[in-house]
Design a protein around this motif. Structure first.
Motif, PDB file in Angstrom:
ATOM      1  N   VAL A  55      75.119   2.386 -49.274  1.00 11.14           N
ATOM      2  CA  VAL A  55      73.878   3.325 -48.748  1.00 11.14           C
ATOM      3  C   VAL A  55      74.442   4.896 -49.353  1.00 11.14           C
ATOM      4  O   VAL A  55      73.619   5.645 -49.679  1.00 11.14           O
ATOM      5  CB  VAL A  55      73.446   3.459 -47.399  1.00 11.14           C
ATOM      6  N   HIS A  56      75.680   5.063 -49.342  1.00  9.65           N
ATOM      7  CA  HIS A  56      76.159   6.267 -49.942  1.00  9.65           C
ATOM      8  C   HIS A  56      75.810   6.504 -51.321  1.00  9.65           C
ATOM      9  O   HIS A  56      75.490   7.584 -51.893  1.00  9.65           O
ATOM     10  CB  HIS A  56      77.704   6.723 -49.678  1.00  9.65           C
ATOM     11  N   LEU A  57      75.747   5.577 -52.243  1.00  7.32           N
ATOM     12  CA  LEU A  57      75.477   5.615 -53.507  1.00  7.32           C
ATOM     13  C   LEU A  57      74.177   5.607 -53.621  1.00  7.32           C
ATOM     14  O   LEU A  57      73.413   6.344 -54.639  1.00  7.32           O
ATOM     15  CB  LEU A  57      76.084   4.416 -54.398  1.00  7.32           C
ATOM     16  N   ALA A  80      75.077  -5.457 -39.905  1.00  5.75           N
ATOM     17  CA  ALA A  80      74.426  -4.725 -38.829  1.00  5.75           C
ATOM     18  C   ALA A  80      74.790  -2.987 -38.855  1.00  5.75           C
ATOM     19  O   ALA A  80      74.117  -2.171 -38.872  1.00  5.75           O
ATOM     20  CB  ALA A  80      74.590  -4.879 -37.313  1.00  5.75           C
ATOM     21  N   ALA A  81      76.095  -2.830 -39.227  1.00  5.18           N
ATOM     22  CA  ALA A  81      76.647  -1.565 -39.429  1.00  5.18           C
ATOM     23  C   ALA A  81      75.943  -0.769 -40.531  1.00  5.18           C
ATOM     24  O   ALA A  81      75.578   0.391 -40.647  1.00  5.18           O
ATOM     25  CB  ALA A  81      78.076  -1.451 -39.537  1.00  5.18           C
ATOM     26  N   GLU A  82      75.759  -1.405 -41.733  1.00  7.47           N
ATOM     27  CA  GLU A  82      75.326  -0.897 -42.819  1.00  7.47           C
ATOM     28  C   GLU A  82      73.819  -0.829 -42.815  1.00  7.47           C
ATOM     29  O   GLU A  82      73.279   0.219 -43.106  1.00  7.47           O
ATOM     30  CB  GLU A  82      75.431  -1.870 -44.190  1.00  7.47           C
ATOM     31  N   ARG A  83      72.953  -1.552 -42.001  1.00 12.03           N
ATOM     32  CA  ARG A  83      71.690  -1.556 -41.599  1.00 12.03           C
ATOM     33  C   ARG A  83      71.387  -0.224 -40.900  1.00 12.03           C
ATOM     34  O   ARG A  83      70.574   0.599 -41.147  1.00 12.03           O
ATOM     35  CB  ARG A  83      71.082  -2.739 -40.754  1.00 12.03           C
ATOM     36  N   ASN A  89      69.269   1.484 -60.430  1.00  9.19           N
ATOM     37  CA  ASN A  89      70.463   0.922 -59.733  1.00  9.19           C
ATOM     38  C   ASN A  89      70.926   1.830 -58.787  1.00  9.19           C
ATOM     39  O   ASN A  89      70.802   3.171 -59.150  1.00  9.19           O
ATOM     40  CB  ASN A  89      71.392   0.488 -60.864  1.00  9.19           C
ATOM     41  N   PRO A  90      71.495   1.464 -57.501  1.00 10.28           N
ATOM     42  CA  PRO A  90      71.903   2.463 -56.736  1.00 10.28           C
ATOM     43  C   PRO A  90      73.403   3.076 -57.238  1.00 10.28           C
ATOM     44  O   PRO A  90      73.658   4.138 -56.766  1.00 10.28           O
ATOM     45  CB  PRO A  90      72.512   1.600 -55.389  1.00 10.28           C
ATOM     46  N   THR A 112      79.609   0.593 -57.126  1.00 13.74           N
ATOM     47  CA  THR A 112      79.587   0.073 -55.645  1.00 13.74           C
ATOM     48  C   THR A 112      80.458  -0.779 -55.302  1.00 13.74           C
ATOM     49  O   THR A 112      81.136  -1.169 -55.968  1.00 13.74           O
ATOM     50  CB  THR A 112      78.422  -0.763 -55.675  1.00 13.74           C
ATOM     51  N   GLN A 113      80.662  -1.099 -54.088  1.00 18.62           N
ATOM     52  CA  GLN A 113      81.805  -1.994 -53.514  1.00 18.62           C
ATOM     53  C   GLN A 113      81.970  -3.420 -54.198  1.00 18.62           C
ATOM     54  O   GLN A 113      80.869  -3.919 -54.705  1.00 18.62           O
ATOM     55  CB  GLN A 113      81.417  -2.310 -52.211  1.00 18.62           C
TER      56      GLN A 113
END
Length: 330
Positions: free
Chosen positions: A17-19, A43-46, A92-93, A213-214
């Protein structure tokens, strides 16, 4: 009195989400609706996505599964339509495009809704990542540059492009069957078959930080080379989806050329991550590529069993437009 078309930028997120926030930032405080599709990763990313979206006014689409790039983009395009936006910019992110370039892209679409248009895409170092490419329909091989022969068709990269949202949905959007890779080739072919036109604005630029991205989280991340080569998803879906594309879009009397070129293509995909990675990490490289090839062959076999004439139309190559828009792709 006709209304002014409203644009939306659509970003598909998976664990980065940071990207995605950085990709959406140029559109803050403008007329653009910002749509973020968060494919489920954790869940943490959501929670991070919901917090960022609420603070910054994004339109959020929150599926409970990982839809993949194509289906995720389709969900975002539908959300854009629901928000009253019929001009969509898919991004793209780990890509960034300036507001001026984005406005120019959607202005082209507003003037001609048959147009699907992309900018030139550069790396952060200034190198060319996408300035146009073509697919050889007889052998199933892609190459940089515009169509050069009667069997070549153009296609437009999904990293950054603008099109009419309603027309995208009318042609079927991206195909969720692909999950990652080749879905933009498939969309490009169906777009031109439906009477649409592809273009690359080489005077406009998007910057794509491939691998930003990761690792393993988005299609750009999966393309990133590491000490272990490309990711298993990269090897699997690149080999599988080439043959899935043939099953869906190529005349059966041309399948022989695709099949004969398959061993060389599989080898090429493997070596994109380096020969050393194939030798040292076969379970991560060779095995997914072989599985993907086998799955693609299964797609061809299944298509062969369909009614005569199904999925049997060849795409029509496009010609060059000399007025600053180049019909062509990646």
């Amino acid at each position: 009195m006709p209304t002014t078309p409203r644009p939306a930028v659509v970003v598909v997120n998976y664990g980065s989400v940071h990207l995605a926030a950085a990709a959406l930032r140029p559109f803050a405080g403008t007329r653009w609706t910002r749509v973020l599709v968060d494919c489920w990763s954790s869940a943490a990313e959501r929670d991070r996505v919901v917090a960022a979206g609420s603070a910054d006014g994004w339109t959020l689409v929150l599926p409970e599964t990982n839809l993949g790039f194509g289906a995720g983009a389709d969900a975002g395009i539908r959300a854009a339509l629901d928000a009253g936006c019929d001009l969509s910019l898919v991004l793209n992110p780990d890509a960034s495009v300036g507001l001026t370039a984005a406005e120019a892209l959607v202005a082209d679409v507003a003037a001609d809704d048959s147009l699907l248009v992309a900018p030139a895409v550069r790396t952060p170092q200034g190198g060319d990542w996408f300035t146009g490419a073509a697919l050889d329909l007889r052998h199933g091989r892609t190459r940089n540059g515009p169509p050069a022969g009667p069997d070549d068709v153009p296609w437009v990269s999904g990293a950054c492009f603008a099109a009419s949202a309603s027309r995208l949905i009318d042609v079927g959007g991206f195909s969720g069957e692909y999950f990652l890779y080749w879905e933009d080739v498939d969309l490009s072919v169906r777009w031109t078959r439906s009477g649409g036109r592809l273009a690359v604005r080489d005077d406009l630029t998007c910057v794509h930080d491939v691998g930003g991205t990761q690792d393993g989280t988005t299609r750009a991340a999966d393309a990133a080379s590491t000490s272990r080569g490309k990711s298993p998803l990269y090897h699997y879906y690149n080999t599988r989806n080439r043959l899935l594309f043939a099953a869906r879009n190529v005349a059966r009397d041309q399948w022989g050329g695709w099949l004969r070129a398959t061993p060389a293509h599989t080898r090429e995909v493997l070596l994109r991550g380096g020969r050393r990675a194939v030798v040292r990490h076969p379970l991560r490289t060779l095995w997914p590529a072989l599985r993907g090839t086998a799955a693609g062959l299964t797609c061809l076999l299944a298509a062969r069993r369909t009614a005569p004439g199904a999925r049997n139309a060849a795409a029509v190559p496009a010609s060059a437009d000399r007025k600053g828009l180049m019909d062509g792709a990646r």
